[in-house]
Design a protein around this motif. Sequence first.
Motif, mmCIF file in Angstrom:
data_model
loop_
_atom_site.group_PDB
_atom_site.id
_atom_site.type_symbol
_atom_site.label_atom_id
_atom_site.label_comp_id
_atom_site.label_asym_id
_atom_site.label_seq_id
_atom_site.Cartn_x
_atom_site.Cartn_y
_atom_site.Cartn_z
ATOM 1 N N GLU A 175 0.839 -1.204 0.000
ATOM 2 C CA GLU A 175 0.000 0.000 0.000
ATOM 3 C C GLU A 175 0.883 1.268 0.000
ATOM 4 O OE1 GLU A 175 -2.452 0.076 3.463
ATOM 5 O OE2 GLU A 175 -3.575 1.811 2.732
ATOM 6 N N LYS A 176 1.936 1.240 0.819
ATOM 7 C CA LYS A 176 2.846 2.389 0.851
ATOM 8 C C LYS A 176 3.578 2.521 -0.491
ATOM 9 C CE LYS A 176 3.841 2.919 5.789
ATOM 10 N NZ LYS A 176 4.874 2.989 6.821
ATOM 11 N N CYS A 177 3.948 1.387 -1.097
ATOM 12 C CA CYS A 177 4.632 1.440 -2.402
ATOM 13 C C CYS A 177 3.709 2.055 -3.453
ATOM 14 C CB CYS A 177 5.076 0.035 -2.824
ATOM 15 S SG CYS A 177 6.482 -0.563 -1.868
ATOM 16 N N ASN A 190 9.285 -3.170 -1.967
ATOM 17 C CA ASN A 190 8.728 -3.454 -0.644
ATOM 18 C C ASN A 190 9.821 -4.169 0.138
ATOM 19 O OD1 ASN A 190 7.593 -4.699 1.601
ATOM 20 N ND2 ASN A 190 5.609 -5.025 0.614
ATOM 21 N N TYR A 191 10.504 -3.430 1.029
ATOM 22 C CA TYR A 191 11.673 -4.020 1.695
ATOM 23 C C TYR A 191 11.318 -4.983 2.827
ATOM 24 C CZ TYR A 191 11.682 0.557 4.325
ATOM 25 O OH TYR A 191 11.369 1.679 5.045
ATOM 26 N N GLN A 192 10.040 -5.207 3.050
ATOM 27 C CA GLN A 192 9.657 -6.268 4.008
ATOM 28 C C GLN A 192 9.528 -7.613 3.290
ATOM 29 O OE1 GLN A 192 9.849 -6.041 7.021
ATOM 30 N NE2 GLN A 192 9.337 -3.994 7.693
ATOM 31 N N PHE A 263 21.922 17.740 8.401
ATOM 32 C CA PHE A 263 21.318 18.298 9.618
ATOM 33 C C PHE A 263 20.734 19.646 9.232
ATOM 34 C CE2 PHE A 263 22.298 19.292 14.415
ATOM 35 C CZ PHE A 263 20.943 19.534 14.619
ATOM 36 N N TRP A 264 19.491 19.592 8.708
ATOM 37 C CA TRP A 264 18.905 20.822 8.177
ATOM 38 C C TRP A 264 18.774 21.899 9.255
ATOM 39 C CZ3 TRP A 264 14.041 22.878 9.520
ATOM 40 C CH2 TRP A 264 13.864 24.161 8.964
ATOM 41 N N GLY A 265 18.413 21.531 10.488
ATOM 42 C CA GLY A 265 18.219 22.532 11.553
ATOM 43 C C GLY A 265 19.471 23.378 11.740
ATOM 44 N N LYS A 317 0.857 7.673 5.925
ATOM 45 C CA LYS A 317 1.368 7.862 4.559
ATOM 46 C C LYS A 317 1.376 9.372 4.304
ATOM 47 C CE LYS A 317 -1.506 5.061 2.322
ATOM 48 N NZ LYS A 317 -2.283 4.480 3.428
ATOM 49 N N GLY A 318 2.560 9.942 4.143
ATOM 50 C CA GLY A 318 2.655 11.394 4.018
ATOM 51 C C GLY A 318 2.662 12.033 5.394
ATOM 52 N N LYS A 319 1.821 13.039 5.599
ATOM 53 C CA LYS A 319 1.857 13.801 6.850
ATOM 54 C C LYS A 319 0.528 13.771 7.582
ATOM 55 C CE LYS A 319 4.534 16.731 7.972
ATOM 56 N NZ LYS A 319 5.524 16.732 9.062
HETATM 57 N N1 LIG Z 1 18.559 15.229 9.453
HETATM 58 C C1 LIG Z 1 17.586 16.113 9.441
HETATM 59 O O1 LIG Z 1 17.818 17.298 9.238
HETATM 60 C C2 LIG Z 1 16.180 15.627 9.669
HETATM 61 C C3 LIG Z 1 15.083 16.488 9.466
HETATM 62 C C4 LIG Z 1 13.806 15.958 9.633
HETATM 63 C C5 LIG Z 1 13.625 14.632 10.031
HETATM 64 N N2 LIG Z 1 14.714 13.863 10.266
HETATM 65 C C6 LIG Z 1 14.590 12.460 10.685
HETATM 66 O O2 LIG Z 1 14.017 11.705 9.627
HETATM 67 C C7 LIG Z 1 13.367 10.562 10.171
HETATM 68 C C8 LIG Z 1 11.968 10.439 9.576
HETATM 69 O O3 LIG Z 1 11.153 11.512 10.002
HETATM 70 P P1 LIG Z 1 9.644 11.671 9.469
HETATM 71 O O4 LIG Z 1 9.066 12.854 10.170
HETATM 72 O O5 LIG Z 1 9.614 11.591 7.997
HETATM 73 O O6 LIG Z 1 8.976 10.336 10.100
HETATM 74 P P2 LIG Z 1 7.803 9.411 9.517
HETATM 75 O O7 LIG Z 1 6.854 10.230 8.715
HETATM 76 O O8 LIG Z 1 7.277 8.643 10.684
HETATM 77 O O9 LIG Z 1 8.552 8.424 8.526
HETATM 78 C C9 LIG Z 1 9.505 7.521 8.992
HETATM 79 C C10 LIG Z 1 9.465 6.265 8.154
HETATM 80 O O10 LIG Z 1 10.461 5.410 8.677
HETATM 81 C C11 LIG Z 1 10.070 4.055 8.484
HETATM 82 N N3 LIG Z 1 10.367 3.230 9.674
HETATM 83 C C12 LIG Z 1 11.149 2.144 9.696
HETATM 84 N N4 LIG Z 1 11.210 1.609 10.912
HETATM 85 C C13 LIG Z 1 10.429 2.371 11.704
HETATM 86 C C14 LIG Z 1 10.084 2.300 13.078
HETATM 87 N N5 LIG Z 1 10.565 1.348 13.881
HETATM 88 N N6 LIG Z 1 9.235 3.239 13.569
HETATM 89 C C15 LIG Z 1 8.766 4.215 12.783
HETATM 90 N N7 LIG Z 1 9.061 4.329 11.454
HETATM 91 C C16 LIG Z 1 9.895 3.414 10.926
HETATM 92 C C17 LIG Z 1 8.578 4.064 8.176
HETATM 93 O O11 LIG Z 1 8.451 3.600 6.819
HETATM 94 P P3 LIG Z 1 8.213 2.044 6.473
HETATM 95 O O12 LIG Z 1 7.088 1.562 7.337
HETATM 96 O O13 LIG Z 1 7.898 2.096 5.052
HETATM 97 O O14 LIG Z 1 9.529 1.368 6.800
HETATM 98 C C18 LIG Z 1 8.143 5.514 8.243
HETATM 99 O O15 LIG Z 1 7.283 5.870 7.181
HETATM 100 C C19 LIG Z 1 13.380 10.745 11.690
HETATM 101 O O16 LIG Z 1 14.428 9.964 12.234
HETATM 102 C C20 LIG Z 1 13.664 12.216 11.867
HETATM 103 O O17 LIG Z 1 14.266 12.509 13.106
HETATM 104 C C21 LIG Z 1 15.978 14.330 10.094
#
Ligand SMILES: NC(=O)c1ccc[n+]([C@@H]2O[C@H](COP(=O)([O-])OP(=O)(O)OC[C@H]3O[C@@H](n4cnc5c(N)ncnc54)[C@H](OP(=O)(O)O)[C@@H]3O)[C@@H](O)[C@H]2O)c1
Length: 324
Positions: A175-177, A190-192, A263-265, A317-319
């Motif tokens: 579904e996510k794919c 699908n990496y699972q 590290f965008w921040g 899925k998304g935000k």
């Molecule tokens: N470096 C930076 O500047 C920066 C900026 C923003 C965010 N981030 C980081 O990017 C990462 C993703 O953030 P996001 O807001 O996009 O999160 P998100 O919407 O929850 O997406 C994370 C994705 O990671 C996968 N995943 C694999 N194992 C997981 C687990 N045990 N628990 C939860 N998700 C898991 C999931 O995809 P599947 O189910 O398909 O595997 C999920 O869709 C975070 O670690 C965040 O801190 C970094």
Amino acid sequence: MHAWLCENPVGVDALTWKELPTPQPGKGQVLIRIQAASLNFPDLLIVQNKYQFKPELPFVPGSEYAGVIEAVGEGVTELKVGQTVACLSGTGGFATHTLAPAKLCMPLPAGFPPADAAAFIMIYATSHHALLDRGQLKAGETVLVLGAAGGVGMSAIQIAKVAGARVIAAASTDEKCAFCKELGADETINYQTENLRDRLKELTGGKGPDVIYDPVGGDFTEQAFRSIAWRGRHLVVGFAAGDIPAIKINLALIKGASIVGVFWGDFSRREPQANAVMMEELAKWYAEGKIKPEIDRQMPMSDLKAAYARMNSREVKGKLVLVN
Ligand SMILES: NC(=O)c1ccc[n+]([C@@H]2O[C@H](COP(=O)([O-])OP(=O)(O)OC[C@H]3O[C@@H](n4cnc5c(N)ncnc54)[C@H](OP(=O)(O)O)[C@@H]3O)[C@@H](O)[C@H]2O)c1
């Protein structure tokens, strides 16, 4: 005003919805009536005391939000009462009102819906900085996006397509794919259920992806990096899987490849001019319809705990967006 208060950072269950006095903005601040706030992965970590930034207690979580300015503090000349803004201030968003530093507010053009605005800055800024600045992605190159259906993953697919790259999106369900295909991904894995390395070999004719966008970490990082192309760039974005992988550095030598931190921040704080130019480009791409956050669902602010549970169980899925 009302807000979700974190008095004890032991997890989502300890958050409480409280009535608080509405504050007045101090020097350089604005008071915002929040219309929408989005959930980012750090919001999940911060209430468990697992995020790198540890706010003073008590605090209101909610890193990113959009709303209407209700009052401006001393010295604020560039923003006006009644103006709509998006803001990424790290905390304060899961509430009806918040104080925010005026310099972090992005004025919104007419027709920018609050839900999109609340879901915009973090993901698109991260992926633009990651792919185009740190990763030097070029048109015609192949990008592998891990966790591609999540927040930053979704934005990485869209930005890579704007840059003219070929996108292989990897996610954990069919579904996510399918969702990633709708976002513009050329291929999905699908990496699972599929072997990541075999499929990458198949999809790239044995060459491997030029750029790997990795917000997941865990076991997939090494598998992906072992498949990278000659002169490839592996972008270290995050560790949603929890484990920080340790990679043998000889793998980088063998592929003439780079492991590149993102590290965008800190980029936005250290290089504000470059960040401002990037944000302008992102706003332009949004206006042109080239990028747009897919909103998984909008939930009432009172349902914050259910929203957190949905993110924690990898269903989003998304935000996910919370609205007042
Ligand atoms: N470096 C930076 O500047 C920066 C900026 C923003 C965010 N981030 C980081 O990017 C990462 C993703 O953030 P996001 O807001 O996009 O999160 P998100 O919407 O929850 O997406 C994370 C994705 O990671 C996968 N995943 C694999 N194992 C997981 C687990 N045990 N628990 C939860 N998700 C898991 C999931 O995809 P599947 O189910 O398909 O595997 C999920 O869709 C975070 O670690 C965040 O801190 C970094």
